[in-house]
Design a protein around this motif. Structure first.
Motif, PDB file in Angstrom:
ATOM      1  N   HIS A   1       0.861  -1.191   0.000  1.00  0.00           N
ATOM      2  CA  HIS A   1       0.000   0.000   0.000  1.00  0.00           C
ATOM      3  C   HIS A   1       0.891   1.233   0.000  1.00  0.00           C
ATOM      4  CE1 HIS A   1      -3.887   2.137   1.426  1.00  0.00           C
ATOM      5  NE2 HIS A   1      -3.006   3.063   1.087  1.00  0.00           N
TER       6      HIS A   1
ATOM      7  N   ASP B   1      -6.443   2.639  -2.222  1.00  0.00           N
ATOM      8  CA  ASP B   1      -7.549   3.505  -1.779  1.00  0.00           C
ATOM      9  C   ASP B   1      -8.510   3.871  -2.912  1.00  0.00           C
ATOM     10  OD1 ASP B   1      -6.416   3.503   0.761  1.00  0.00           O
ATOM     11  OD2 ASP B   1      -5.308   5.364   0.422  1.00  0.00           O
TER      12      ASP B   1
ATOM     13  N   HIS C   1      -9.536   0.254   1.298  1.00  0.00           N
ATOM     14  CA  HIS C   1      -9.709   1.194   2.404  1.00  0.00           C
ATOM     15  C   HIS C   1     -11.211   1.179   2.652  1.00  0.00           C
ATOM     16  CE1 HIS C   1      -8.959   5.438   4.246  1.00  0.00           C
ATOM     17  NE2 HIS C   1     -10.062   4.902   4.750  1.00  0.00           N
TER      18      HIS C   1
ATOM     19  N   HIS D   1      -4.516  -1.094   5.556  1.00  0.00           N
ATOM     20  CA  HIS D   1      -4.221  -0.268   6.749  1.00  0.00           C
ATOM     21  C   HIS D   1      -5.309  -0.416   7.810  1.00  0.00           C
ATOM     22  CE1 HIS D   1      -6.949   2.652   5.022  1.00  0.00           C
ATOM     23  NE2 HIS D   1      -6.104   3.123   4.149  1.00  0.00           N
TER      24      HIS D   1
HETATM   25 ZN    ZN Z   1      -6.254   4.616   2.730  1.00  0.00          ZN
END
Ligand code: ZN
Length: 530
Positions: free
Chosen positions: A87, A116, A217, A247
């Protein structure tokens, strides 16, 4: 006479050939001697030497005594596969800073862009530009659901028509054909937040056909985090592809501890055959734009001009404000305006590093949460800033980190050294795990941490030629002193390189040499399935 000359020539030739035989071509290009080999598999380290020819690891043995163009004595330090960051926002910096020193000095040799839900389109053009760039690090990309939706529909909050859905599917298909490693989404952001689960599933199915993964995300990482994990698992299950909570974190004091539930959901999914995994960075603060983090999604529809228009309407502004208050109170704001720190404000660089309480005071108001909400809306009106949000519990961080299905990823990019006040994850993620969570706290073993940084992300991406130390694999390596490795970057002073890495090798070329960055640019573009 003539014969004698021939004999003489023959003698000269023989001598030359014999001398040629004396000047032997070395067996290897490079040997790393005396390493503590942590091979990426998670198995305990062992002592050995690693021999490299060209861009390939050709031999690993207890002792390699043949000749080599260069021999580096690792002096008992750890020799590991180069780390892979699944990422990364590297595209923001790589064209300006192709050395990617912040990454190299943490042992990272490969970064994957397009997270994302946001990637350049078409992917082929982006990768061609990267291919033409002389760079130190390897780079690949995902195709972003948000970018695909924006290209077809703009930033609107509605369902796609049948025709629009077909167009989006075609764009994802093209991205996968161009070499993307899968589909990323940012369902928290505009326009991901306007996208239904069904719509994402339709696009995930396309990525699945090409053997790609889904990485998200999630829609919400605060009060609705459990529902978001369910959705991420569902998209993997219905889409027919591996799915990843990227994340992973639990935001907001009232939600702390819920990683127990989210990890249980991942375990249950895996038990019934859904390939769900996680990545995480080792910090208790997140980073994104102030507007995206604190304003409600409906207020962000249509893009910047529309947002500013809404903030000018007193009635709408009051509605937005009440939701910003709630965000500061219960979510990314961490319950106190001091927990929101401005990272980068292009329209007023003096604000970088100031927290929302300070900005509220600068605006002539007491730093109550209501006034801080006003200051946040003012920031968005002025041109928005990126921010750092201290709203994650250490206990959740460690619980997620320990989980065997969690890998390490930075969510960072390639900052221009000294510019703005970025999140320290850009400089410190991988070193911090090795220093704090392996050496100081014993949360992970060294071997487990290295696995989470190398073979695990490689396997997830389908990179079968990287991520392990094995003969036949590409020679990406990181050498570090496990007693000395540390992240130096802090929230207050983020522009500090990680310490403790002595040698880093990318595609067989030394790029960090006894602690010194070299001008070598052996980085390659990586294409999924090629
Ligand atoms: Zn993110």
């Amino acid at each position: 006479m003539c014969k004698r000359v021939l004999v003489l020539i023959g003698a000269i030739l023989t001598t030359a050939l014999m001398q040629g035989a004396v000047v032997q071509v070395p067996t290897y290009d490079l040997i790393l001697r005396n390493g503590r080999i942590v091979d990426g598999s998670g198995s305990p380290w062992y002592r050995g030497d690693v021999a490299i020819r060209g861009d390939t690891i050709v031999r690993i043995a207890p002792s390699i005594t043949e000749s080599a163009t260069r021999i580096i004595d690792a002096g008992g330090e750890v020799v590991a596969p180069g780390f892979i960051d699944i990422h990364s926002h590297a595209r923001e910096g790589i064209f300006e800073v192709p050395a990617a020193e912040n990454y190299i000095r943490q042992g990272v040799t490969t970064v994957i862009e397009g997270p994302d839900g946001s990637s350049p389109l078409p992917i082929a053009d982006f990768l061609a530009r990267l291919d033409a760039l002389q760079k130190t690090i390897n780079i690949g990309t995902f195709v972003g659901q948000g970018s695909v939706r924006t290209a077809v529909m703009g930033l609107v909050d509605r369902k796609p028509t049948v025709d629009e859905l077909v167009k989006m599917r075609t764009l994802v298909e093209q991205g996968m054909k161009d070499g993307a490693f899968g589909l990323s989404s940012g369902l928290f952001y505009v326009p991901g937040t306007f996208t239904s689960t069904d719509e994402v599933v339709e696009l995930a199915k396309v990525a699945a056909r090409f053997g790609g993964i889904y990485i998200s995300h999630m829609r919400d990482e605060a009060s609705r985090v459990v529902d978001s994990v369910k959705e991420t698992v569902e998209i993997g299950e219905r889409g027919g592809l591996p799915t990843q909570l990227t994340h992973h974190k639990i935001i907001g004091v009232g939600n702390w501890g819920r990683s127990i539930e989210t990890l249980k959901l991942v375990d249950e999914a895996r038990k019934r055959g859904v390939d769900a995994t996680i990545d995480e960075y080792p910090y208790t603060a997140s980073s994104t734009s102030i507007g995206a983090a604190l304003l409600p999604a409906w207020a962000q529809e249509g893009g910047r001009e529309k947002v500013v228009e809404r903030l000018r309407d007193p009635g709408v502004r009051a509605d937005i404000k009440s939701e910003v208050v709630r965000s500061i109170q219960n979510e990314r704001g961490g319950g106190d305006p001091k927990n929101v720190v401005l990272a980068r404000c292009d329209w007023n660089q003096s604000l970088s590093g100031k927290n929302l309480a300070e900005v509220t005071r600068i605006r002539g108001m007491e730093p109550t949460i209501a006034n801080a909400a006003e200051a946040a809306m003012w920031i968005v009106e002025q041109g928005n800033c990126s921010g750092i949000f201290h709203a994650i519990a250490e206990e959740d961080l460690r619980r997620i980190l320990r989980h065997p299905a969690t890998m390490i990823a930075s969510d960072g990019g390639i900052p221009v050294f000294g510019k703005a006040n970025p999140h320290p994850r850009n400089y410190g993620t991988f070193a911090r795990v090795l220093a704090v969570y392996v050496r100081d706290l014993n949360t992970l073993t060294l071997e487990e941490a290295v696995r989470k940084m190398s073979s695990f992300p490689a396997q997830r991406l389908g990179l079968t030629d990287r991520g392990f130390l094995r003969p036949g694999l590409r020679a990406d390596l990181a050498v570090f002193d496990p007693a000395r490795v540390r992240d130096a970057a802090t929230f207050g002073k983020p522009h500090q390189y990680a310490e403790g890495f002595s040698t880093v090798i990318v595609n067989g070329r030394v790029v960090l040499d006894n602690g010194t960055m070299l001008p070598a640019r052996p980085g390659r573009v990586l294409y999924h399935g090629r």
